[in-house]
Design a protein around this motif. Structure first.
Motif, PDB file in Angstrom:
ATOM      1  N   ALA A  51      42.617  45.992  39.599  1.00 59.50           N
ATOM      2  CA  ALA A  51      42.001  45.346  41.843  1.00 59.50           C
ATOM      3  C   ALA A  51      40.756  46.346  41.278  1.00 59.50           C
ATOM      4  O   ALA A  51      39.572  45.116  40.939  1.00 59.50           O
ATOM      5  N   VAL A  55      36.556  44.168  40.838  1.00 60.92           N
ATOM      6  CA  VAL A  55      35.447  44.312  41.527  1.00 60.92           C
ATOM      7  C   VAL A  55      34.002  44.163  41.152  1.00 60.92           C
ATOM      8  O   VAL A  55      33.537  43.457  41.664  1.00 60.92           O
ATOM      9  N   ALA A  58      33.603  40.772  40.092  1.00 61.11           N
ATOM     10  CA  ALA A  58      33.505  40.172  40.702  1.00 61.11           C
ATOM     11  C   ALA A  58      31.747  40.163  41.823  1.00 61.11           C
ATOM     12  O   ALA A  58      31.683  38.471  41.816  1.00 61.11           O
ATOM     13  N   VAL A  59      32.022  40.697  41.853  1.00 61.54           N
ATOM     14  CA  VAL A  59      30.521  40.652  42.984  1.00 61.54           C
ATOM     15  C   VAL A  59      28.936  41.483  42.528  1.00 61.54           C
ATOM     16  O   VAL A  59      27.738  42.080  43.388  1.00 61.54           O
ATOM     17  N   VAL A  64      30.686  36.144  46.599  1.00 56.21           N
ATOM     18  CA  VAL A  64      31.954  37.370  46.853  1.00 56.21           C
ATOM     19  C   VAL A  64      30.847  38.895  46.834  1.00 56.21           C
ATOM     20  O   VAL A  64      29.841  39.259  46.329  1.00 56.21           O
ATOM     21  N   LEU A  66      31.691  42.304  48.444  1.00 55.04           N
ATOM     22  CA  LEU A  66      32.501  43.513  48.269  1.00 55.04           C
ATOM     23  C   LEU A  66      33.383  43.295  49.853  1.00 55.04           C
ATOM     24  O   LEU A  66      34.709  44.075  49.693  1.00 55.04           O
ATOM     25  N   ASP A  68      34.546  41.261  51.108  1.00 55.69           N
ATOM     26  CA  ASP A  68      35.479  40.254  50.683  1.00 55.69           C
ATOM     27  C   ASP A  68      36.646  40.457  50.382  1.00 55.69           C
ATOM     28  O   ASP A  68      37.927  40.338  50.245  1.00 55.69           O
ATOM     29  N   ILE A  69      36.298  41.465  49.383  1.00 55.10           N
ATOM     30  CA  ILE A  69      37.213  42.793  48.441  1.00 55.10           C
ATOM     31  C   ILE A  69      38.274  43.031  49.172  1.00 55.10           C
ATOM     32  O   ILE A  69      39.785  43.324  49.056  1.00 55.10           O
ATOM     33  N   GLY A  72      41.178  41.395  50.971  1.00 55.59           N
ATOM     34  CA  GLY A  72      42.270  41.406  50.100  1.00 55.59           C
ATOM     35  C   GLY A  72      43.005  42.803  49.916  1.00 55.59           C
ATOM     36  O   GLY A  72      44.136  42.320  49.467  1.00 55.59           O
TER      37      GLY A  72
END
Length: 129
Positions: A51, A55, A58-59, A64, A66, A68-69, A72
């Motif tokens: 994960a 990160v 994705a960011v 997207v 941080l 948001d992650i 999660g």
């Protein structure tokens, strides 16, 4: 999917490679200790290695964020703690191995479904607010 829709297939391939490497290493390193050790290693590596590896990928750019992650990850940690507590309580009950495993699987599945249903409902409320 979001990475593919933004034509970032290279990022998806890179993450898939690292994901495979971490997963294989976790399995090989813990296989001599049994199935439970492999399951724990896969869970821990997913949360603390795979994960965090995803990160930055994705960011890096896009919609997207941080936060948001992190939301999660917070949900995942809470679910993992609750699942662990449920399984620990079931371990204390005088049940046979198969019965305890099936009851534990059902309890964790129900807990996961409830949490995900609630989280999905909250995200729908935010979308329509």
């Amino acid at each position: 999917v979001a990475l593919l829709s933004r034509e970032r297939a290279h990022t998806v391939r890179l993450f898939s490679f690292w994901n495979l490497a971490v997963t294989a290493l976790a399995c090989v390193a813990t296989a001599p200790f049994g199935v439970e050790a492999v399951a724990i290693a896969l869970s821990v590596s997913g949360l603390f290695l795979r994960a965090p590896l995803l990160v930055p990928m994705a960011v890096r750019d896009g919609s997207v964020q941080l936060t948001d992650i992190l939301e999660g990850v917070r949900l995942t940690l809470a679910l993992a703690a609750c699942s662990g507590a449920v399984l620990w309580v079931l371990h204390l009950l005088p049940l046979t191995g198969v019965a305890r495993d099936l009851l534990g699987l059902g309890a964790v599945a129900a807990l996961s479904a409830g949490v995900l249903y609630r989280a999905h409902g909250e995200s729908r409320k935010e979308a329509f607010a």
